[in-house]
Design a protein around this motif. Sequence first.
Motif, PDB file in Angstrom:
ATOM      1  N   ASN A 175      21.063  85.429  -1.813  1.00  0.00           N
ATOM      2  CA  ASN A 175      19.874  84.604  -1.989  1.00  0.00           C
ATOM      3  C   ASN A 175      18.750  84.798  -0.685  1.00  0.00           C
ATOM      4  OD1 ASN A 175      20.277  83.307  -4.525  1.00  0.00           O
ATOM      5  ND2 ASN A 175      21.810  82.323  -3.316  1.00  0.00           N
ATOM      6  N   ALA A 176      18.619  86.041  -0.571  1.00  0.00           N
ATOM      7  CA  ALA A 176      17.712  86.442   0.485  1.00  0.00           C
ATOM      8  C   ALA A 176      16.117  85.770   0.437  1.00  0.00           C
ATOM      9  CB  ALA A 176      17.442  87.859   0.729  1.00  0.00           C
ATOM     10  N   VAL A 177      15.780  85.329   1.541  1.00  0.00           N
ATOM     11  CA  VAL A 177      14.416  84.808   1.436  1.00  0.00           C
ATOM     12  C   VAL A 177      13.608  85.147   2.872  1.00  0.00           C
ATOM     13  CG1 VAL A 177      15.353  82.807   2.743  1.00  0.00           C
ATOM     14  CG2 VAL A 177      13.122  82.458   1.474  1.00  0.00           C
ATOM     15  N   GLY A 178      12.280  85.559   2.521  1.00  0.00           N
ATOM     16  CA  GLY A 178      11.399  86.001   3.599  1.00  0.00           C
ATOM     17  C   GLY A 178      10.055  86.551   3.097  1.00  0.00           C
ATOM     18  N   PRO A 179       9.338  87.029   3.878  1.00  0.00           N
ATOM     19  CA  PRO A 179       8.109  87.427   3.527  1.00  0.00           C
ATOM     20  C   PRO A 179       8.212  89.027   2.522  1.00  0.00           C
ATOM     21  CG  PRO A 179       8.043  86.812   5.737  1.00  0.00           C
ATOM     22  CD  PRO A 179       9.412  86.723   5.446  1.00  0.00           C
ATOM     23  N   ARG A 180       7.283  88.996   1.873  1.00  0.00           N
ATOM     24  CA  ARG A 180       7.074  90.472   1.342  1.00  0.00           C
ATOM     25  C   ARG A 180       7.797  90.372  -0.050  1.00  0.00           C
ATOM     26  NH1 ARG A 180       9.176  94.412   5.887  1.00  0.00           N
ATOM     27  NH2 ARG A 180       7.808  93.514   7.625  1.00  0.00           N
ATOM     28  N   GLU A 181       8.228  89.106  -0.568  1.00  0.00           N
ATOM     29  CA  GLU A 181       8.589  88.926  -2.000  1.00  0.00           C
ATOM     30  C   GLU A 181       7.528  88.201  -2.957  1.00  0.00           C
ATOM     31  OE1 GLU A 181      12.378  88.106  -4.775  1.00  0.00           O
ATOM     32  OE2 GLU A 181      12.160  86.845  -2.869  1.00  0.00           O
ATOM     33  N   PRO A 182       6.631  88.750  -3.593  1.00  0.00           N
ATOM     34  CA  PRO A 182       5.878  88.038  -4.385  1.00  0.00           C
ATOM     35  C   PRO A 182       6.402  87.345  -5.467  1.00  0.00           C
ATOM     36  CG  PRO A 182       5.413  90.228  -5.132  1.00  0.00           C
ATOM     37  CD  PRO A 182       6.334  90.247  -3.810  1.00  0.00           C
ATOM     38  N   PRO A 183       5.835  86.193  -6.102  1.00  0.00           N
ATOM     39  CA  PRO A 183       6.203  85.665  -7.435  1.00  0.00           C
ATOM     40  C   PRO A 183       5.812  86.763  -8.598  1.00  0.00           C
ATOM     41  CG  PRO A 183       4.175  84.795  -6.984  1.00  0.00           C
ATOM     42  CD  PRO A 183       4.547  85.790  -5.603  1.00  0.00           C
ATOM     43  N   GLY A 184       6.756  86.459  -9.840  1.00  0.00           N
ATOM     44  CA  GLY A 184       6.624  87.226 -10.673  1.00  0.00           C
ATOM     45  C   GLY A 184       5.405  86.455 -11.791  1.00  0.00           C
TER      46      GLY A 184
END
Length: 320
Positions: A175-184
């Motif tokens: 469960n990676a978390v951090g910037p650069r992942e937008p929501p779907g």
Amino acid sequence: MTVGITGGAGFLGSHIVDYFADNGEDVVVIDDFSEGTRENLSQSLSFVEIREVDLCDRQATIDSLGDIDVIVHLAAKIGGIGYFHHVPADIIAMNDAMNRSVFDAAVEHNFDRVCYASSSMVYENADEFPVTEDQIGETPPPDSAYGFQKLAGEYYCRAYHDQYDIEYSIFRPFNAVGPREPPGEEVGQAHVIPDFVKKIRDEKQFPLNILGSGEQIRSFTNVKDIASGVYKCASHDAAANEEFNLGSSDGITMLDLAEKIWNYCNREENFAVDQQEEFDHDVQKRIPDSSKAAELLDWETEISLDQSLDEYITWYKEAL
């Protein structure tokens, strides 16, 4: 060493690219940009080479990787729990094709090591926690197409080692978390933290719609911590032909996670939820034991969930 990073323009991949580049490695990003973006690589763009390759094309993959010493294979069809249910056939077929292309290139060019990105989903049917690496083989295989295919990729590692003597290292990020992942666009298309931030901050949902009871337990791991673990999997002698959990052992329920994000987003209403029907294969608990990585690689997480949420939500406000 010259390191090829497949899927290096994606959310997790771009952070791994940054980490390798910051540590002075020659980095080649291999991506078809169907999901990843060049914007994700802005921090390291002047230090890395980009090769636009469709990894489902076996010969194109082999032709493009002739000068690689170590490959970090991240490229895959991936998303949240909802995504897994929408395109299970694509996940099986396309990820398998990419695996075959990369491993055949490893044989053709005699890579020093293939560093394979598996998933915590290989533990989908575990019932003892925290999960340890040696539970694979004892736990029933995953029910989801994504989890099963990631486990199949681990078999690729061992099979190509047994037949062709290809050295490998397997890492299972949690469960990676951090910037650069937008929501779907839809619930479950991306991972849970981007989904919650979108629903709480942008859509102003009240009460907040959550899947299932909210008692599902997950651990979350900052992408920078995962990137440091991947670097050690790719470079340390002790990682050769081994598999490693890379994750925090601190679990949190989805209700508590949602309330944390609610408070971070300064919602005025008292936190309240509306329970929605959950997806099939929504794992109720996922907590890793990462002591093997600590012992063999001197790796452990350093960044807390609170720090990670602050970092993600700050990025979200600025970027989206």
